[in-house]
Design an enzyme around this catalytic site. Structure first.
Site, PDB file in Angstrom:
ATOM      1  N   HIS A 164      -3.112  -2.355  -6.057  1.00  0.00           N
ATOM      2  CA  HIS A 164      -3.547  -1.614  -4.874  1.00  0.00           C
ATOM      3  C   HIS A 164      -4.191  -2.535  -3.843  1.00  0.00           C
ATOM      4  O   HIS A 164      -5.195  -3.203  -4.120  1.00  0.00           O
ATOM      5  CB  HIS A 164      -4.557  -0.557  -5.316  1.00  0.00           C
ATOM      6  CG  HIS A 164      -5.076   0.298  -4.224  1.00  0.00           C
ATOM      7  ND1 HIS A 164      -6.402   0.331  -3.858  1.00  0.00           N
ATOM      8  CD2 HIS A 164      -4.439   1.177  -3.422  1.00  0.00           C
ATOM      9  CE1 HIS A 164      -6.558   1.201  -2.884  1.00  0.00           C
ATOM     10  NE2 HIS A 164      -5.387   1.727  -2.590  1.00  0.00           N
TER      11      HIS A 164
ATOM     12  N   HIS B 209      -6.597  -1.525   5.847  1.00  0.00           N
ATOM     13  CA  HIS B 209      -6.820  -0.158   5.350  1.00  0.00           C
ATOM     14  C   HIS B 209      -7.592   0.728   6.327  1.00  0.00           C
ATOM     15  O   HIS B 209      -7.126   1.800   6.706  1.00  0.00           O
ATOM     16  CB  HIS B 209      -7.554  -0.176   4.010  1.00  0.00           C
ATOM     17  CG  HIS B 209      -7.847   1.201   3.505  1.00  0.00           C
ATOM     18  ND1 HIS B 209      -9.010   1.874   3.809  1.00  0.00           N
ATOM     19  CD2 HIS B 209      -7.115   2.044   2.741  1.00  0.00           C
ATOM     20  CE1 HIS B 209      -8.975   3.075   3.257  1.00  0.00           C
ATOM     21  NE2 HIS B 209      -7.844   3.206   2.606  1.00  0.00           N
TER      22      HIS B 209
HETATM   23  O1  G3P Z   1      -1.657   4.090  -2.799  1.00  0.00           O
HETATM   24  C1  G3P Z   1      -2.612   5.080  -2.845  1.00  0.00           C
HETATM   25  C2  G3P Z   1      -3.881   4.775  -2.108  1.00  0.00           C
HETATM   26  O2  G3P Z   1      -3.754   3.602  -1.391  1.00  0.00           O
HETATM   27  C3  G3P Z   1      -4.331   5.854  -1.253  1.00  0.00           C
HETATM   28  O3  G3P Z   1      -5.622   5.707  -0.798  1.00  0.00           O
HETATM   29  O4  G3P Z   1      -7.335   5.193   0.872  1.00  0.00           O
HETATM   30  O5  G3P Z   1      -6.603   3.452  -0.723  1.00  0.00           O
HETATM   31  O6  G3P Z   1      -5.110   4.135   1.114  1.00  0.00           O
HETATM   32  P1  G3P Z   1      -6.176   4.556   0.160  1.00  0.00           P
HETATM   33 CA    CA Z   2      -3.246   2.737   0.679  1.00  0.00          CA
END
Ligand code: G3P
Ligand code: CA
Length: 294
Positions: A43, A85
């Site tokens: 992630h 992000h």
């Molecule tokens: O891939 C799922 C996740 O990235 C969603 O939440 O806020 O980390 O973009 P966020």
């Molecule tokens: Ca994400």
């Protein structure tokens, strides 16, 4: 942090994905509840150990042995797609020091050249000082060089009209929309159903995912334009996962579930027992240790 054994790491450098080596989610041994091992997605890169959404974070994911990386795509004032992000630059760069008068430091208020001046690594650790916010093109080129695969999130599309078409254009220019990439190496996801629907309409061959946990009764509406439903792990049950699996998605295959953000072994085993297909995690090594996936 567990670093992958030398032989497997060498395979990654040679571009032999672990699916080729027989360790993909579909070919792995059954997990504790009889399900196959879930695919593990790094992630924002291996973001527990390197600054999120930087090239360092995806390089580290590769060294740890993970070919799937997740990112977040947004757009600058002058129309460049960048990988960040938050919709401001404050948390993950030194923008407050470099441009003190530009509060609230929204991405959409800065040019690509201005963003390129920022340090996106020091906030995480001095060893990453000088890391940059990558453009989407730079990021794609590095993922390609690393022989990795990409779970691309279009972040806050309501702020960036037309970002779906632009993202596809950049993907195409970088060589990511040929059969090989579309069939095996790319998934596009968003929290916006409209965004996912637009991407599917523009390129029906691309695998897409909706981020969220729609009620079971609503799932058939999503199945019309997407292949996966990707929920926050606290919102799901085994019954809900089974309901998603019971539907055929936009490509006529059983819909899949990749859940986020799971960073501990107990939760990883719990969602594995629910039958999820993938786990999106800041600590891919921890999740792999728990569930055996790659
Ligand atoms: O891939 C799922 C996740 O990235 C969603 O939440 O806020 O980390 O973009 P966020
Ligand atoms: Ca994400």
């Amino acid at each position: 942090m567990y670093v992958r054994p030398a032989a497997a790491a060498t395979a990654a450098f040679l571009g032999l994905t672990l699916s080729v080596l027989g360790a993909s989610a579909s070919s792995a041994a059954p997990g504790p509840a009889g399900f196959t091992n879930p695919t593990v997605y790094a992630h924002r890169g291996a973001s527990a150990y390197a600054p999120e959404n930087t090239l360092d974070a995806i390089d580290l994911a590769m060294r740890l042995g993970f070919d799937w990386v997740e990112n977040d795509v947004q757009r600058t004032k002058d129309g460049e797609l960048v990988v960040v992000h938050d919709d401001t630059l404050a948390r993950t760069t030194d923008v407050e020091q470099v441009f003190p008068a530009r509060k609230p430091w929204r991405i959409a208020d800065f040019t690509a050249a201005e963003i390129a001046r920022l340090d996106a690594g020091s906030w995480f650790g001095e060893e990453y000082a000088g890391a940059r916010v990558p453009t989407l093109r730079e990021y794609l080129d590095r993922v390609q060089r690393n022989h990795q695969r990409l779970l691309l999130e279009i972040k806050k599309p309501e702020l960036y009209p037309g970002i779906e078409e632009q993202t596809l254009q950049v993907l195409g220019e970088a060589g990511w929309l040929d059969d090989q990439h579309v069939s095996r190496r790319l998934v596009v996801q968003s929290f916006s159903a409209d965004c996912v629907r637009i991407v599917h309409g523009l390129r029906p061959d691309i695998v897409t995912a909706f981020l969220g946990t729609p009620p079971v009764a609503d799932l058939p509406r999503y199945a019309a334009f997407t292949d996966r439903i990707n929920p926050w792990h606290t919102t799901i049950s085994g019954d809900w996962v089974a309901a998603v699996h019971g539907l055929l998605g936009a490509h006529g295959k059983a819909m899949e579930v990749d859940t986020w953000i799971v960073d501990d072994e107990a939760t990883a085993r719990k969602v594995q027992d629910m039958g999820v297909d993938g786990i999106i995690t800041n600590k891919p090594d921890v999740v792999r240790e728990a569930v055996g996936g790659y």
